[in-house]
Scaffold this motif. Structure first.
Motif, PDB file in Angstrom:
ATOM      1  N   VAL A  54       0.938  -1.091   0.090  1.00 14.74           N
ATOM      2  CA  VAL A  54      -0.143   0.150  -0.136  1.00 14.74           C
ATOM      3  C   VAL A  54       0.802   1.233  -0.139  1.00 14.74           C
ATOM      4  O   VAL A  54       1.692   1.434   0.943  1.00 14.74           O
ATOM      5  CB  VAL A  54      -0.896   0.256   1.283  1.00 14.74           C
ATOM      6  N   ASP A  55       0.754   2.246  -1.090  1.00 20.72           N
ATOM      7  CA  ASP A  55       1.575   3.158  -1.059  1.00 20.72           C
ATOM      8  C   ASP A  55       0.669   4.243  -0.112  1.00 20.72           C
ATOM      9  O   ASP A  55      -0.557   4.522   0.074  1.00 20.72           O
ATOM     10  CB  ASP A  55       1.301   4.066  -2.496  1.00 20.72           C
ATOM     11  N   LEU A  56       1.255   5.160   0.816  1.00 21.39           N
ATOM     12  CA  LEU A  56       0.937   5.744   1.999  1.00 21.39           C
ATOM     13  C   LEU A  56       0.355   7.128   1.272  1.00 21.39           C
ATOM     14  O   LEU A  56      -0.456   7.866   1.906  1.00 21.39           O
ATOM     15  CB  LEU A  56       1.967   6.280   2.904  1.00 21.39           C
ATOM     16  N   GLY A  63      -2.738   6.016   2.860  1.00 20.60           N
ATOM     17  CA  GLY A  63      -2.796   4.674   2.873  1.00 20.60           C
ATOM     18  C   GLY A  63      -2.962   3.851   4.290  1.00 20.60           C
ATOM     19  O   GLY A  63      -3.447   2.949   4.461  1.00 20.60           O
ATOM     20  N   TRP A  64      -2.466   4.834   5.256  1.00 27.41           N
ATOM     21  CA  TRP A  64      -2.704   4.396   6.597  1.00 27.41           C
ATOM     22  C   TRP A  64      -4.178   3.930   6.875  1.00 27.41           C
ATOM     23  O   TRP A  64      -4.558   3.029   7.555  1.00 27.41           O
ATOM     24  CB  TRP A  64      -2.359   5.106   7.681  1.00 27.41           C
ATOM     25  N   VAL A  67      -4.708   0.166   5.671  1.00 29.14           N
ATOM     26  CA  VAL A  67      -4.109  -0.672   6.817  1.00 29.14           C
ATOM     27  C   VAL A  67      -4.997  -0.709   8.106  1.00 29.14           C
ATOM     28  O   VAL A  67      -5.378  -1.922   8.717  1.00 29.14           O
ATOM     29  CB  VAL A  67      -2.751  -0.304   7.005  1.00 29.14           C
ATOM     30  N   VAL A  83       4.165  -1.175   3.417  1.00 31.84           N
ATOM     31  CA  VAL A  83       3.796   0.205   2.980  1.00 31.84           C
ATOM     32  C   VAL A  83       4.783   0.925   2.311  1.00 31.84           C
ATOM     33  O   VAL A  83       5.885   0.714   2.536  1.00 31.84           O
ATOM     34  CB  VAL A  83       3.354   1.150   4.279  1.00 31.84           C
ATOM     35  N   ALA A  85       6.693   4.344   1.298  1.00 30.59           N
ATOM     36  CA  ALA A  85       6.728   5.550   2.043  1.00 30.59           C
ATOM     37  C   ALA A  85       7.743   6.432   1.034  1.00 30.59           C
ATOM     38  O   ALA A  85       8.856   6.155   0.880  1.00 30.59           O
ATOM     39  CB  ALA A  85       7.025   5.732   3.392  1.00 30.59           C
ATOM     40  N   THR A  92       6.759   7.085  10.778  1.00 30.37           N
ATOM     41  CA  THR A  92       6.221   6.113   9.884  1.00 30.37           C
ATOM     42  C   THR A  92       6.594   4.813  10.554  1.00 30.37           C
ATOM     43  O   THR A  92       5.889   3.666  10.305  1.00 30.37           O
ATOM     44  CB  THR A  92       7.267   6.134   8.658  1.00 30.37           C
ATOM     45  N   ALA A  96       3.897   1.689  11.516  1.00 29.97           N
ATOM     46  CA  ALA A  96       4.282   0.455  10.748  1.00 29.97           C
ATOM     47  C   ALA A  96       4.245  -0.686  11.983  1.00 29.97           C
ATOM     48  O   ALA A  96       3.821  -1.611  11.915  1.00 29.97           O
ATOM     49  CB  ALA A  96       5.451   0.503  10.127  1.00 29.97           C
ATOM     50  N   CYS A 101       3.416  -3.869  10.150  1.00 24.92           N
ATOM     51  CA  CYS A 101       3.722  -3.495   8.494  1.00 24.92           C
ATOM     52  C   CYS A 101       5.209  -3.757   8.339  1.00 24.92           C
ATOM     53  O   CYS A 101       5.810  -3.215   9.219  1.00 24.92           O
ATOM     54  CB  CYS A 101       3.190  -2.173   8.179  1.00 24.92           C
ATOM     55  N   VAL A 103       7.869  -1.904   5.797  1.00 29.51           N
ATOM     56  CA  VAL A 103       7.999  -0.448   5.320  1.00 29.51           C
ATOM     57  C   VAL A 103       9.188  -0.436   4.203  1.00 29.51           C
ATOM     58  O   VAL A 103      10.297  -0.926   4.331  1.00 29.51           O
ATOM     59  CB  VAL A 103       8.385   0.633   6.382  1.00 29.51           C
TER      60      VAL A 103
END
Length: 222
Positions: A54-56, A63-64, A67, A83, A85, A92, A96, A101, A103
């Motif tokens: 997922v692009d933030l 994108g958060w 999630v 993610v 970022a 971040t 995460a 997640c 990163v």
């Protein structure tokens, strides 16, 4: 042979989508793409992927949110997520960690991407068993090369099959497969006549028919 693993990617930048599609498919991974969070949620429920990227930073969205919604749903609570970022800072990393997640900072090298994807797809297995000493066989090997075209030359990273023991064999395999283009990352394009740099690109596709010669710069294949 087990079923093909599936990864959902929520990303709106075309160059990043092209890069990820190439390498996921080349690694035998089913790739599903969405350009926004709503589309991503539909793809998630329709295809039931094994992991999500997922692009933030998406147009009009964060994108958060996606999630956080995942972690609230019982069927997706444990889904491995990475993610993307633009900047990886303390906040971040904190978010995460809280949301479980991985990163990856943008821009990224394809080798870093596939290493992270490998971690995602084996995350659940590693939690219950000892990690394999062999690991999952890599489908590509990043090699720094100099490519000669008619008037220009390109210095960057290409991705060769690791089963060949010599650069010449690996390069021939790449040139002779069915694709008309191959990807180059971290590319610098210069004029052969005077060495003047024309352009730089995180990702570009080079037409095979235009390549007149290729020389490895780091010689990882012997």
């Amino acid at each position: 042979m087990g079923p093909m693993p599936k990864v959902l990617v929520i990303e709106e930048q075309p160059s990043v989508v092209a890069l990820m599609r190439y390498h996921l498919e080349d690694a035998g991974i089913g790739a599903h793409f969405a350009a926004n969070l709503d589309e991503g949620w539909r793809e998630l429920n329709e295809h039931g992927p094994d992991a999500a990227v997922v692009d933030l930073r998406l147009t009009g969205a964060n994108g958060w949110r996606f999630v956080e919604r995942l972690r609230q749903e019982a069927q997706f609570k444990e889904l491995p997520v990475m993610v993307l970022a633009d900047e990886v800072d303390e906040e971040t990393n904190r978010q995460a960690e809280e949301l479980g997640c991985q990163v990856l900072a943008k821009p990224f090298a394809a080798s870093a991407l596939m290493t992270k994807i490998d971690l995602l797809l084996h995350q659940e297995a590693r939690a219950t068993t000892e990690p394999s000493t062999n690991g999952r066989k890599r489908k590509v090997l990043p090699v720094e090369v100099l490519l000669l075209l008619d008037r220009y030359q390109i210095e960057g990273t290409v991705y060769l099959p690791p089963e060949a023991t010599r650069f010449s064999d690996a390069w021939e395999h790449l040139i002779n497969d069915e694709r008309a283009f191959f990807p180059v990352t971290d590319a610098k394009i210069t004029r052969q006549q005077d060495g003047h740099m024309v352009a730089a690109a995180v990702f570009m596709q080079v037409r095979k028919a235009e390549v007149r010669g290729a020389f490895p710069l780091d010689l990882p294949v012997e």
